[in-house]
Design a protein around this motif. Structure first.
Motif, PDB file in Angstrom:
ATOM      1  N   ASP A 113      36.975  32.362  33.741  1.00 45.00           N
ATOM      2  CA  ASP A 113      37.062  31.347  34.780  1.00 45.00           C
ATOM      3  C   ASP A 113      37.153  32.043  36.126  1.00 45.00           C
ATOM      4  O   ASP A 113      37.750  33.118  36.240  1.00 45.00           O
ATOM      5  CB  ASP A 113      38.289  30.462  34.548  1.00 45.00           C
ATOM      6  CG  ASP A 113      38.353  29.313  35.541  1.00 45.00           C
ATOM      7  OD1 ASP A 113      37.717  28.291  35.284  1.00 45.00           O
ATOM      8  OD2 ASP A 113      39.042  29.464  36.570  1.00 45.00           O
ATOM      9  N   VAL A 114      36.593  31.424  37.155  1.00 46.85           N
ATOM     10  CA  VAL A 114      36.563  32.067  38.465  1.00 46.85           C
ATOM     11  C   VAL A 114      37.970  32.290  39.019  1.00 46.85           C
ATOM     12  O   VAL A 114      38.180  33.181  39.849  1.00 46.85           O
ATOM     13  CB  VAL A 114      35.701  31.241  39.444  1.00 46.85           C
ATOM     14  CG1 VAL A 114      36.397  29.932  39.805  1.00 46.85           C
ATOM     15  CG2 VAL A 114      35.362  32.038  40.687  1.00 46.85           C
ATOM     16  N   ASP A 115      38.958  31.505  38.565  1.00 43.27           N
ATOM     17  CA  ASP A 115      40.328  31.660  39.041  1.00 43.27           C
ATOM     18  C   ASP A 115      41.211  32.450  38.071  1.00 43.27           C
ATOM     19  O   ASP A 115      42.431  32.511  38.253  1.00 43.27           O
ATOM     20  CB  ASP A 115      40.960  30.285  39.293  1.00 43.27           C
ATOM     21  CG  ASP A 115      40.278  29.537  40.419  1.00 43.27           C
ATOM     22  OD1 ASP A 115      39.916  30.189  41.422  1.00 43.27           O
ATOM     23  OD2 ASP A 115      40.090  28.310  40.300  1.00 43.27           O
ATOM     24  N   ALA A 116      40.626  33.058  37.048  1.00 40.40           N
ATOM     25  CA  ALA A 116      41.408  33.799  36.060  1.00 40.40           C
ATOM     26  C   ALA A 116      41.970  35.089  36.649  1.00 40.40           C
ATOM     27  O   ALA A 116      41.479  35.605  37.668  1.00 40.40           O
ATOM     28  CB  ALA A 116      40.539  34.125  34.846  1.00 40.40           C
ATOM     29  N   VAL A 117      42.997  35.620  35.986  1.00 39.62           N
ATOM     30  CA  VAL A 117      43.628  36.850  36.462  1.00 39.62           C
ATOM     31  C   VAL A 117      42.647  38.015  36.437  1.00 39.62           C
ATOM     32  O   VAL A 117      42.806  38.994  37.173  1.00 39.62           O
ATOM     33  CB  VAL A 117      44.885  37.158  35.616  1.00 39.62           C
ATOM     34  CG1 VAL A 117      44.497  37.553  34.186  1.00 39.62           C
ATOM     35  CG2 VAL A 117      45.727  38.249  36.267  1.00 39.62           C
ATOM     36  N   PHE A 142      33.431  41.697  47.674  1.00 42.87           N
ATOM     37  CA  PHE A 142      33.593  41.226  46.302  1.00 42.87           C
ATOM     38  C   PHE A 142      32.872  39.902  46.121  1.00 42.87           C
ATOM     39  O   PHE A 142      32.954  39.017  46.968  1.00 42.87           O
ATOM     40  CB  PHE A 142      35.079  41.052  45.979  1.00 42.87           C
ATOM     41  CG  PHE A 142      35.353  40.610  44.560  1.00 42.87           C
ATOM     42  CD1 PHE A 142      34.963  41.399  43.492  1.00 42.87           C
ATOM     43  CD2 PHE A 142      35.997  39.405  44.302  1.00 42.87           C
ATOM     44  CE1 PHE A 142      35.208  41.004  42.185  1.00 42.87           C
ATOM     45  CE2 PHE A 142      36.260  39.002  42.998  1.00 42.87           C
ATOM     46  CZ  PHE A 142      35.863  39.797  41.932  1.00 42.87           C
ATOM     47  N   GLY A 143      32.150  39.770  44.999  1.00 47.83           N
ATOM     48  CA  GLY A 143      31.465  38.532  44.656  1.00 47.83           C
ATOM     49  C   GLY A 143      32.103  37.896  43.439  1.00 47.83           C
ATOM     50  O   GLY A 143      31.813  38.281  42.304  1.00 47.83           O
ATOM     51  N   ALA A 144      32.969  36.916  43.655  1.00 49.85           N
ATOM     52  CA  ALA A 144      33.792  36.359  42.576  1.00 49.85           C
ATOM     53  C   ALA A 144      32.984  35.556  41.567  1.00 49.85           C
ATOM     54  O   ALA A 144      33.237  35.640  40.356  1.00 49.85           O
ATOM     55  CB  ALA A 144      34.896  35.489  43.173  1.00 49.85           C
ATOM     56  N   LEU A 145      32.022  34.769  42.035  1.00 48.33           N
ATOM     57  CA  LEU A 145      31.299  33.902  41.108  1.00 48.33           C
ATOM     58  C   LEU A 145      30.451  34.700  40.128  1.00 48.33           C
ATOM     59  O   LEU A 145      30.464  34.441  38.922  1.00 48.33           O
ATOM     60  CB  LEU A 145      30.424  32.922  41.898  1.00 48.33           C
ATOM     61  CG  LEU A 145      31.174  31.899  42.755  1.00 48.33           C
ATOM     62  CD1 LEU A 145      30.185  31.030  43.519  1.00 48.33           C
ATOM     63  CD2 LEU A 145      32.086  31.036  41.897  1.00 48.33           C
ATOM     64  N   ASP A 146      29.707  35.680  40.642  1.00 50.75           N
ATOM     65  CA  ASP A 146      28.887  36.501  39.745  1.00 50.75           C
ATOM     66  C   ASP A 146      29.760  37.348  38.817  1.00 50.75           C
ATOM     67  O   ASP A 146      29.410  37.556  37.651  1.00 50.75           O
ATOM     68  CB  ASP A 146      27.955  37.394  40.563  1.00 50.75           C
ATOM     69  CG  ASP A 146      26.732  36.643  41.046  1.00 50.75           C
ATOM     70  OD1 ASP A 146      25.899  36.274  40.215  1.00 50.75           O
ATOM     71  OD2 ASP A 146      26.620  36.420  42.260  1.00 50.75           O
ATOM     72  N   PHE A 147      30.900  37.829  39.342  1.00 50.99           N
ATOM     73  CA  PHE A 147      31.786  38.613  38.489  1.00 50.99           C
ATOM     74  C   PHE A 147      32.325  37.758  37.350  1.00 50.99           C
ATOM     75  O   PHE A 147      32.325  38.188  36.189  1.00 50.99           O
ATOM     76  CB  PHE A 147      32.952  39.185  39.303  1.00 50.99           C
ATOM     77  CG  PHE A 147      33.978  39.878  38.451  1.00 50.99           C
ATOM     78  CD1 PHE A 147      33.759  41.166  37.994  1.00 50.99           C
ATOM     79  CD2 PHE A 147      35.148  39.231  38.078  1.00 50.99           C
ATOM     80  CE1 PHE A 147      34.691  41.811  37.182  1.00 50.99           C
ATOM     81  CE2 PHE A 147      36.088  39.858  37.275  1.00 50.99           C
ATOM     82  CZ  PHE A 147      35.860  41.155  36.819  1.00 50.99           C
TER      83      PHE A 147
END
Length: 301
Positions: A187-191, A175-180
């Motif tokens: 926000d990168v920390d959003a649900v 999983f690539g959180a920043l690009d997603f």
């Protein structure tokens, strides 16, 4: 090679245009090294990075004098290519395919970024498989085949992840959180990211793949934060984590290892025997017992 990717807990990126760092990455203690030709390399440096990978992973390549003391060792690495739909990605795939035709190469496999459409990912998998000399290995020898990791980084990738996970020849998801987060405007920390992570975990399990790799932490020096977020990823169902610096390896490994409290609980539960029983204030039945056994397996040296 396939088994190396399936079992790795820590996977360390090294920029493709920094061959002086390859050997250091290989001796960092990471379970797996990933040479990155994508995000870590600026567009003007793509050709040079590709040439460096060709040199480093060719049979008989000697990295010893470039970085670390001691006898040289052959480098084995996964290669993150650029999106195969781009010219850079197509050139990367061609270069890797040419390498794997050489006996004794160091290519473990490829990581395909921006994975979203089954037909595109399937084409990349087939191109790599076709480059391997001889018939495709099967049965016990399937562990020797080249690995393919799909990096899920977009809304479309998450929406299609269950189809992607079932493609023949796919080894693992990541999983690539920043690009997603960038793609969905969150926000990168959003649900939203947690929902996406759950989809990747569920798709992996449903397809019989190993638990996926979590996105790297952007923190380089906060070991406590890296360990805590790694533990949270483990509790969500991830089986390891991508790393962008050697300093992240130890806290990631600690986060994915069972805690002392978990091991003590698992030992108490495992000692209760089969069937339904009571351990303290907890009712223990088969799923609880199996969870305890799984914790003890992970805790075993």
């Amino acid at each position: 090679m396939n088994d190396l990717v399936r079992t790795a807990v820590t996977a360390l990126f090294v920029p493709g245009d920094r061959p002086d760092r390859y050997a250091k990455a290989a001796t960092s203690g990471a379970d797996l090294v990933i040479i990155d030709l994508e995000d870590a390399v600026a567009p003007p440096d793509k050709d040079a990075a590709r040439a460096a990978v060709r040199w480093a992973l060719s049979p008989g390549s000697d990295l010893g004098p470039r970085a670390v003391p001691g006898p040289p060792a052959a480098l084995r690495a996964l290669v993150r290519i650029n999106d195969p739909a781009t010219a850079a990605g197509a050139a990367d795939l061609t270069a890797v395919a040419e390498l794997v035709g050489e006996p004794g190469h160091g290519v473990v496999g490829v990581m395909v970024p921006k994975a979203a459409r089954a037909e595109d990912l399937g084409a990349a998998i087939r191109a790599l498989a076709a480059a391997e000399p001889g018939p495709a290995p099967a049965g016990p020898d399937a562990a020797d085949r080249l690995a393919v990791v799909a990096l899920i980084e977009s809304a479309l990738g998450v929406a299609e992840v269950r189809a992607l996970a079932t493609l023949p020849g796919l080894t693992r998801l990541a999983f690539g959180a920043l690009d997603f987060a960038l793609d969905v405007g969150a926000d990168v920390d959003a649900v939203t990211g947690q929902v996406a992570r759950a989809e990747v975990v569920i798709a992996s399990r449903a397809a019989g793949l190993p638990a996926p790799w979590e996105s790297p932490s952007t923190s380089l020096g906060d070991a406590r934060l890296i360990e805590e977020t790694s533990r949270a990823a483990r509790l969500l169902g991830f089986g390891g984590r991508l790393c962008i610096h050697p300093a992240q390896l130890a806290p990631v490994r600690a986060g994915f290892a069972p805690s002392a409290e978990e091991v003590a609980w698992a030992r108490a539960v495992a000692g209760a025997g089969s069937g339904v029983s009571r351990v303290g204030d907890e009712m223990v039945d088969r799923p609880v017992l199996e969870r305890a056994r799984a914790i003890l397996r992970r805790a075993a040296p």
